[in-house]
Design a protein around this motif. Structure first.
Motif, PDB file in Angstrom:
ATOM      1  N   GLY A 110       0.788  -1.231   0.000  1.00 46.77           N
ATOM      2  CA  GLY A 110       0.000   0.000   0.000  1.00 46.77           C
ATOM      3  C   GLY A 110       0.816   1.275   0.000  1.00 46.77           C
ATOM      4  N   SER A 111       2.143   1.167  -0.158  1.00 51.22           N
ATOM      5  CA  SER A 111       2.967   2.375  -0.258  1.00 51.22           C
ATOM      6  C   SER A 111       4.231   2.066  -1.058  1.00 51.22           C
ATOM      7  N   HIS A 112       5.040   3.116  -1.249  1.00 47.88           N
ATOM      8  CA  HIS A 112       6.297   2.983  -1.984  1.00 47.88           C
ATOM      9  C   HIS A 112       7.325   2.128  -1.256  1.00 47.88           C
ATOM     10  N   LYS A 113       7.169   1.894   0.059  1.00 48.39           N
ATOM     11  CA  LYS A 113       8.269   1.335   0.854  1.00 48.39           C
ATOM     12  C   LYS A 113       8.715  -0.052   0.388  1.00 48.39           C
ATOM     13  N   ILE A 114       7.812  -0.785  -0.251  1.00 50.64           N
ATOM     14  CA  ILE A 114       8.186  -2.132  -0.681  1.00 50.64           C
ATOM     15  C   ILE A 114       9.240  -2.094  -1.790  1.00 50.64           C
ATOM     16  N   GLY A 139       3.719   1.869  10.566  1.00 46.67           N
ATOM     17  CA  GLY A 139       3.485   0.468  10.227  1.00 46.67           C
ATOM     18  C   GLY A 139       3.661   0.170   8.752  1.00 46.67           C
ATOM     19  N   GLN A 140       3.847   1.213   7.950  1.00 48.25           N
ATOM     20  CA  GLN A 140       4.005   1.018   6.506  1.00 48.25           C
ATOM     21  C   GLN A 140       5.301   0.268   6.196  1.00 48.25           C
ATOM     22  N   TRP A 141       6.372   0.668   6.842  1.00 46.45           N
ATOM     23  CA  TRP A 141       7.656   0.028   6.557  1.00 46.45           C
ATOM     24  C   TRP A 141       7.662  -1.415   7.063  1.00 46.45           C
ATOM     25  N   GLY A 230      14.010   1.727   6.574  1.00 47.40           N
ATOM     26  CA  GLY A 230      13.079   1.977   5.471  1.00 47.40           C
ATOM     27  C   GLY A 230      13.204   3.325   4.803  1.00 47.40           C
ATOM     28  N   SER A 231      14.131   4.174   5.287  1.00 45.87           N
ATOM     29  CA  SER A 231      14.273   5.510   4.706  1.00 45.87           C
ATOM     30  C   SER A 231      15.651   6.049   5.059  1.00 45.87           C
ATOM     31  N   VAL A 232      15.886   7.317   4.837  1.00 42.70           N
ATOM     32  CA  VAL A 232      17.061   8.078   5.277  1.00 42.70           C
ATOM     33  C   VAL A 232      18.381   7.672   4.597  1.00 42.70           C
ATOM     34  N   CYS A 264       5.986  14.288  -0.043  1.00 42.70           N
ATOM     35  CA  CYS A 264       6.077  14.505   1.398  1.00 42.70           C
ATOM     36  C   CYS A 264       7.408  13.925   1.878  1.00 42.70           C
ATOM     37  N   VAL A 265       7.918  14.451   2.988  1.00 40.58           N
ATOM     38  CA  VAL A 265       9.177  13.926   3.527  1.00 40.58           C
ATOM     39  C   VAL A 265       9.071  13.547   5.002  1.00 40.58           C
ATOM     40  N   GLY A 266       9.446  12.304   5.274  1.00 45.44           N
ATOM     41  CA  GLY A 266       9.651  11.840   6.642  1.00 45.44           C
ATOM     42  C   GLY A 266      11.157  11.702   6.773  1.00 45.44           C
ATOM     43  N   GLY A 267      11.694  10.627   6.206  1.00 47.98           N
ATOM     44  CA  GLY A 267      13.142  10.480   6.093  1.00 47.98           C
ATOM     45  C   GLY A 267      13.640  10.915   4.729  1.00 47.98           C
ATOM     46  N   GLY A 268      12.718  11.100   3.781  1.00 53.10           N
ATOM     47  CA  GLY A 268      13.084  11.647   2.475  1.00 53.10           C
ATOM     48  C   GLY A 268      13.092  10.668   1.315  1.00 53.10           C
ATOM     49  N   SER A 269      12.616   9.430   1.517  1.00 53.55           N
ATOM     50  CA  SER A 269      12.823   8.446   0.439  1.00 53.55           C
ATOM     51  C   SER A 269      11.822   8.545  -0.712  1.00 53.55           C
ATOM     52  N   ASN A 270      10.527   8.749  -0.418  1.00 50.04           N
ATOM     53  CA  ASN A 270       9.588   8.793  -1.557  1.00 50.04           C
ATOM     54  C   ASN A 270       9.768  10.090  -2.331  1.00 50.04           C
ATOM     55  N   GLY A 339       4.576   8.333   9.600  1.00 46.34           N
ATOM     56  CA  GLY A 339       5.758   8.194   8.751  1.00 46.34           C
ATOM     57  C   GLY A 339       6.536   9.491   8.572  1.00 46.34           C
ATOM     58  N   LEU A 340       6.001  10.596   9.076  1.00 45.54           N
ATOM     59  CA  LEU A 340       6.696  11.880   8.908  1.00 45.54           C
ATOM     60  C   LEU A 340       7.269  12.389  10.228  1.00 45.54           C
ATOM     61  N   ARG A 341       7.359  11.519  11.240  1.00 39.77           N
ATOM     62  CA  ARG A 341       7.706  12.003  12.569  1.00 39.77           C
ATOM     63  C   ARG A 341       9.167  11.750  12.944  1.00 39.77           C
ATOM     64  N   PRO A 383      -6.146   8.829   0.550  1.00 38.69           N
ATOM     65  CA  PRO A 383      -4.683   8.858   0.668  1.00 38.69           C
ATOM     66  C   PRO A 383      -4.201   8.567   2.094  1.00 38.69           C
ATOM     67  N   ALA A 384      -2.946   8.112   2.205  1.00 46.76           N
ATOM     68  CA  ALA A 384      -2.300   8.004   3.512  1.00 46.76           C
ATOM     69  C   ALA A 384      -2.158   9.409   4.096  1.00 46.76           C
ATOM     70  N   PRO A 385      -2.221   9.540   5.437  1.00 48.07           N
ATOM     71  CA  PRO A 385      -2.068  10.867   6.051  1.00 48.07           C
ATOM     72  C   PRO A 385      -0.748  11.547   5.654  1.00 48.07           C
ATOM     73  N   SER A 415       2.158   8.741  -2.163  1.00 46.44           N
ATOM     74  CA  SER A 415       3.060   7.692  -1.687  1.00 46.44           C
ATOM     75  C   SER A 415       2.348   6.452  -1.162  1.00 46.44           C
ATOM     76  N   GLY A 416       1.063   6.594  -0.756  1.00 44.32           N
ATOM     77  CA  GLY A 416       0.371   5.405  -0.258  1.00 44.32           C
ATOM     78  C   GLY A 416      -1.109   5.659  -0.044  1.00 44.32           C
ATOM     79  N   HIS A 417      -1.848   4.577   0.139  1.00 46.33           N
ATOM     80  CA  HIS A 417      -3.286   4.739   0.454  1.00 46.33           C
ATOM     81  C   HIS A 417      -3.488   4.780   1.961  1.00 46.33           C
TER      82      HIS A 417
HETATM   83  C1  LIG Z   1       6.870   6.122   5.362  1.00 43.36           C
HETATM   84  C2  LIG Z   1       5.981   6.911   4.506  1.00 43.36           C
HETATM   85  C3  LIG Z   1       6.301   8.225   4.125  1.00 43.36           C
HETATM   86  C4  LIG Z   1       7.520   8.953   4.638  1.00 43.36           C
HETATM   87  O1  LIG Z   1       8.743   8.330   4.440  1.00 43.36           O
HETATM   88  P1  LIG Z   1       9.793   8.847   3.352  1.00 43.36           P
HETATM   89  O2  LIG Z   1      10.988   8.015   3.545  1.00 43.36           O
HETATM   90  O3  LIG Z   1      10.033  10.300   3.591  1.00 43.36           O
HETATM   91  O4  LIG Z   1       9.160   8.594   2.042  1.00 43.36           O
HETATM   92  C5  LIG Z   1       5.454   8.885   3.277  1.00 43.36           C
HETATM   93  N1  LIG Z   1       4.322   8.324   2.821  1.00 43.36           N
HETATM   94  C6  LIG Z   1       3.961   7.072   3.174  1.00 43.36           C
HETATM   95  C7  LIG Z   1       2.689   6.495   2.647  1.00 43.36           C
HETATM   96  C8  LIG Z   1       4.779   6.322   4.018  1.00 43.36           C
HETATM   97  O5  LIG Z   1       4.444   5.086   4.343  1.00 43.36           O
END
Ligand SMILES: *Cc1c(COP(=O)(O)O)cnc(C)c1O
Length: 460
Positions: A110-114, A139-141, A230-232, A264-270, A339-341, A383-385, A415-417
């Motif tokens: 359900g997200s890019h993390k896979i 919980g996405q990662w 899962g990121s950074v 959006c950026v949490g760790g910056g991967s998507n 995921g953005l914290r 969408p995911a929050p 990035s996810g649902h």
């Molecule tokens: C984890 C997550 C993010 C934030 O992580 P990034 O590494 O910044 O991408 C953003 N969107 C979704 C749906 C996530 O699961």
């Protein structure tokens, strides 16, 4: 006029190489430091946590890295993901802008993390590792890595931030269905967790703390268990480049090119995943796309954090990296975009932001949810929050274009649902959501929270 709505590629269009911005970036990467000696780490130190293939990618300056065929085969289960023109959202906004979104929520997790979970599980497996540990925020990662580990028949322990563990019981059940073990962090399973619980038995946890627990388990396993993030880290950003590489082809099908790319950026991967292939076009081919990273006001790492050396985790066990940071002891407000914290930001995103190659904005969560609901009602996808923050910035761009009477082409990463985030939507609809901002007092205290680094020592 082109009236196509979905731009779909075929299996043959799945990228066969990942893109590495460090092959084109004008800024050399800063050294990664050992958390105790504070001197540059050796590959041997990193190899306690990661398999050598990932360490090589971490420091590689090759522009392209071949995607192993075994990984490509798993990508075929859900890639290429669709690019969609948001006609109905454009109409709802009355904007002359063209809005496109890349939808990563069609993946199994359900997200890019896979995209990186599959690669990381694969490289660990072929190096002989049978067991991984990790942390997860929302919980996405953890979900993504549990699916990847089940594909490669590997064991997985997930340290899940306690407040998310309580907010999102279904994420835990999903991970367990795929065979992972899931623990609410802080736990009594590690020294870091026990120390935290002794200090504050009601600690809601944080991503930085959960990372410490998972790293501790791997570090004390005598090489049996590796750690996965899962990121950074730069190798994660590399794996996510499949998103932007597909978008380049899909925008071409749409006969348009984005003026602005948003994530959006949490760790910056998507964000890196969608933006870096476009940054390459800026750097090498004279394109002028604006790249906008969107963070929550509750964790304003880029817009208000310091660009400095800091620990990757709360327990000071992960390496020290140069990044935009709010300080490793930062405990974020419990906003629903779990995921953005994170307290820090990918070093690569940080350095490019610092040098002016990318822009950033911070948005409050209530506005993000309003934009997310408008998007859901227009486009039919919840969408995911986290993704709501990117949507909100895209809506702001579209309204700005309307005000100026400009035909702007906007591309954002969905990035996810949000199918596991209904409690968050319920809170939003019941007007139970609160906006949070870091106080000026907190921001001013960040320098005191950072490790002292002897810059002469690391320049050598
Ligand atoms: C984890 C997550 C993010 C934030 O992580 P990034 O590494 O910044 O991408 C953003 N969107 C979704 C749906 C996530 O699961």
């Amino acid at each position: 006029m082109n009236q196509k709505t979905r731009f779909t590629l075929t299996e043959n269009d799945i990228p066969k190489q990942w893109y590495n911005i460090n092959g084109d970036s004008p800024i050399p990467p800063a050294p990664v430091l050992h958390p105790v000696t504070k001197e540059p780490v050796t590959p041997e130190f990193l190899s306690v946590l990661f398999p050598m293939a990932l360490i090589e990618q971490e420091i590689s300056s090759d522009r392209f890295i071949d995607i192993p065929e075994e990984v490509q085969d798993v990508y075929k289960l859900y890639r290429p993901t669709p690019l969609i023109r948001a006609y109905r959202l454009e109409k709802a906004l009355g904007t002359p802008a063209h809005i496109y979104y890349k939808y990563e929520g069609t993946s199994p997790s359900g997200s890019h993390k896979i995209n990186t979970a599959i690669a990381q599980a694969y490289y660990n497996k072929i190096s002989g590792i049978e067991s991984l540990t990790t942390e997860t925020g929302a919980g996405q990662w953890g979900s993504a890595l549990s699916i990847a580990c089940s594909f490669y028949d590997m064991a997985l322990d997930v340290y899940m931030v306690k407040c998310s563990y309580q907010q999102k019981p279904y994420r835990r059940i999903l991970m367990e269905t795929f065979g992972a073990n899931c623990f609410a962090s802080p736990t009594d399973r590690t020294d870091t967790g026990r120390a935290m619980l002794a200090e504050d038995p009601d600690c809601p946890g944080s991503l930085g703390l959960a990372i410490s627990e998972a790293v501790e388990v791997a570090a004390k396993s005598n090489g049996k268990i590796k750690y996965s993030l899962g990121s950074v880290l730069h190798h994660v950003l590399i794996h996510q480049s499949v998103i932007g590489e597909e978008c380049l082809k899909q925008m071409d099908m749409a006969d348009e090119y984005p003026d602005v790319v948003i994530g959006c950026v949490g760790g910056g991967s998507n964000f890196s995943g969608i933006a870096f292939p476009f940054l390459r076009e800026n750097l090498r081919n004279g394109m002028k796309t604006r790249l906008v990273a969107v963070e929550p006001t509750a964790a304003p790492t880029l817009t208000r954090g310091l660009y400095s050396f800091d620990y990757g985790d709360t327990g000071k066990m992960a390496p020290i990296v140069k990044m935009h940071t709010l300080g490793h002891s930062f405990i974020p407000a419990p906003i629903h975009a779990g995921g953005l914290r994170y307290h820090g930001m990918a070093p690569t995103v940080s350095s490019l932001y610092d040098a002016g190659y990318i822009d950033a904005v911070a948005l409050p969560q209530i506005r993000a949810f309003q934009a997310g609901q408008l998007f859901a009602k227009s486009e039919g996808i919840l969408p995911a929050p986290e993704s709501n923050h990117a949507i909100c910035a895209a809506v702001d761009e579209a309204l700005d274009a309307k005000e100026k009477g400009e035909k702007r082409v906007i591309l954002f990463n969905l990035s996810g649902h949000g199918h596991f985030d209904l409690a968050a939507y319920q809170a939003y609809m019941q007007e139970d959501l609160e906006d949070f901002a870091c106080t000026d007092e907190y921001i001013q205290s960040i320098p005191d929270r950072l490790p002292q680094i002897d810059l002469d020592k690391i320049a050598a």
